[in-house]
Design a protein around this motif. Structure first.
Motif, PDB file in Angstrom:
ATOM      1  N   TRP A 260      47.539  40.293  40.369  1.00 39.16           N
ATOM      2  CA  TRP A 260      46.950  40.028  39.051  1.00 39.16           C
ATOM      3  C   TRP A 260      47.362  38.640  38.594  1.00 39.16           C
ATOM      4  O   TRP A 260      48.436  38.167  38.944  1.00 39.16           O
ATOM      5  N   ARG A 261      46.516  38.017  37.780  1.00 43.59           N
ATOM      6  CA  ARG A 261      46.929  36.803  37.056  1.00 43.59           C
ATOM      7  C   ARG A 261      47.510  37.269  35.719  1.00 43.59           C
ATOM      8  O   ARG A 261      46.837  37.951  34.943  1.00 43.59           O
TER       9      ARG A 261
ATOM     10  N   GLY B 243      40.654  39.710  39.514  1.00 44.62           N
ATOM     11  CA  GLY B 243      39.414  39.239  40.109  1.00 44.62           C
ATOM     12  C   GLY B 243      38.745  38.131  39.318  1.00 44.62           C
ATOM     13  O   GLY B 243      39.332  37.533  38.412  1.00 44.62           O
ATOM     14  N   ASP B 244      37.484  37.890  39.658  1.00 44.17           N
ATOM     15  CA  ASP B 244      36.677  36.840  39.029  1.00 44.17           C
ATOM     16  C   ASP B 244      35.938  37.438  37.836  1.00 44.17           C
ATOM     17  O   ASP B 244      35.040  38.263  38.012  1.00 44.17           O
ATOM     18  N   ILE B 245      36.317  37.039  36.630  1.00 46.37           N
ATOM     19  CA  ILE B 245      35.701  37.609  35.424  1.00 46.37           C
ATOM     20  C   ILE B 245      34.610  36.705  34.857  1.00 46.37           C
ATOM     21  O   ILE B 245      34.096  36.959  33.768  1.00 46.37           O
TER      22      ILE B 245
ATOM     23  N   PRO C  95      28.858  42.474  32.536  1.00 45.07           N
ATOM     24  CA  PRO C  95      29.901  42.980  31.652  1.00 45.07           C
ATOM     25  C   PRO C  95      31.233  43.118  32.392  1.00 45.07           C
ATOM     26  O   PRO C  95      31.259  43.418  33.587  1.00 45.07           O
ATOM     27  N   VAL C  96      32.323  42.891  31.663  1.00 49.58           N
ATOM     28  CA  VAL C  96      33.668  42.945  32.228  1.00 49.58           C
ATOM     29  C   VAL C  96      34.402  44.150  31.652  1.00 49.58           C
ATOM     30  O   VAL C  96      34.363  44.396  30.449  1.00 49.58           O
TER      31      VAL C  96
ATOM     32  N   GLY D 272      38.452  42.639  35.942  1.00 52.22           N
ATOM     33  CA  GLY D 272      38.614  43.123  34.584  1.00 52.22           C
ATOM     34  C   GLY D 272      39.835  42.512  33.927  1.00 52.22           C
ATOM     35  O   GLY D 272      40.556  41.709  34.530  1.00 52.22           O
ATOM     36  N   VAL D 273      40.048  42.911  32.678  1.00 52.49           N
ATOM     37  CA  VAL D 273      41.124  42.344  31.868  1.00 52.49           C
ATOM     38  C   VAL D 273      41.839  43.465  31.132  1.00 52.49           C
ATOM     39  O   VAL D 273      41.196  44.371  30.586  1.00 52.49           O
TER      40      VAL D 273
END
Length: 166
Positions: free
Chosen positions: A28-29, A48-50, A55-56, A94-95
């Motif tokens: 994760w970042r 991942g790439d958001i 939609p995220v 996702g976040v």
């Protein structure tokens, strides 16, 4: 007024960013955002790439040690954070935003306090700073009615329950 404040008053600033590895979904970042008015630091985990128009998946999580660690207040909440991380990892992107409240008491009065509403605004600023627009909320609550998100360029396009696999 919110749209004006969004353009002119940024109450959160990213302080640090690094890559971490978690038992909940691997790499994760990790970003730390500081609340410029109260000094609280909020933790943001990005998987991942958001970027893009799709939609995220997003989990907004207000830290409550009595629920999250001790498990007081009813079943189900203690594992929500890890379960949300696993759901986002399974999605591939996702976040997860962990909002910290420096003024939280261990015996809250209940209901949406001005501090809770303020945290929604900080969370919206964080999501906006990540470039998000359409979000799917990970929540076990009924569909939230959060006002003012449009001023931050955000729209809740759906919800998804958090699994209780533990």
């Amino acid at each position: 007024m919110i749209a004006y404040r969004r353009r002119h008053d940024n109450l959160v600033r990213m302080r640090t960013e690094e890559t971490i590895t978690s038992e909940f979904g691997g790499e994760w970042r990790l970003r730390i955002y500081a609340d410029e008015t109260q000094g609280a630091e909020h933790i943001v985990l990005v998987k991942g790439d958001i970027s893009g128009d799709d939609p995220v998946l997003v989990r907004m999580h207000a830290l409550d040690p009595m629920l999250d660690i001790v498990g007081a207040g009813g079943p189900g909440r203690r594992n929500e954070f890890g379960d949300a991380m696993e759901a986002i990892a399974a999605e591939g992107r996702g976040v997860l935003v962990l909002l910290r409240d420096l003024h939280m008491t261990l015996h809250p009065e209940g209901g949406a306090s001005p501090q809770t509403l303020r945290q929604y605004g900080l969370g919206a600023q964080i999501l906006s700073s990540l470039g998000l627009h359409d979000i799917v909320l990970l929540t076990n609550s009924p569909r939230p009615k959060v006002v003012g998100l449009e001023a931050y360029g955000l729209s809740i396009v759906g919800t998804r329950p958090i699994g209780g696999g533990r």
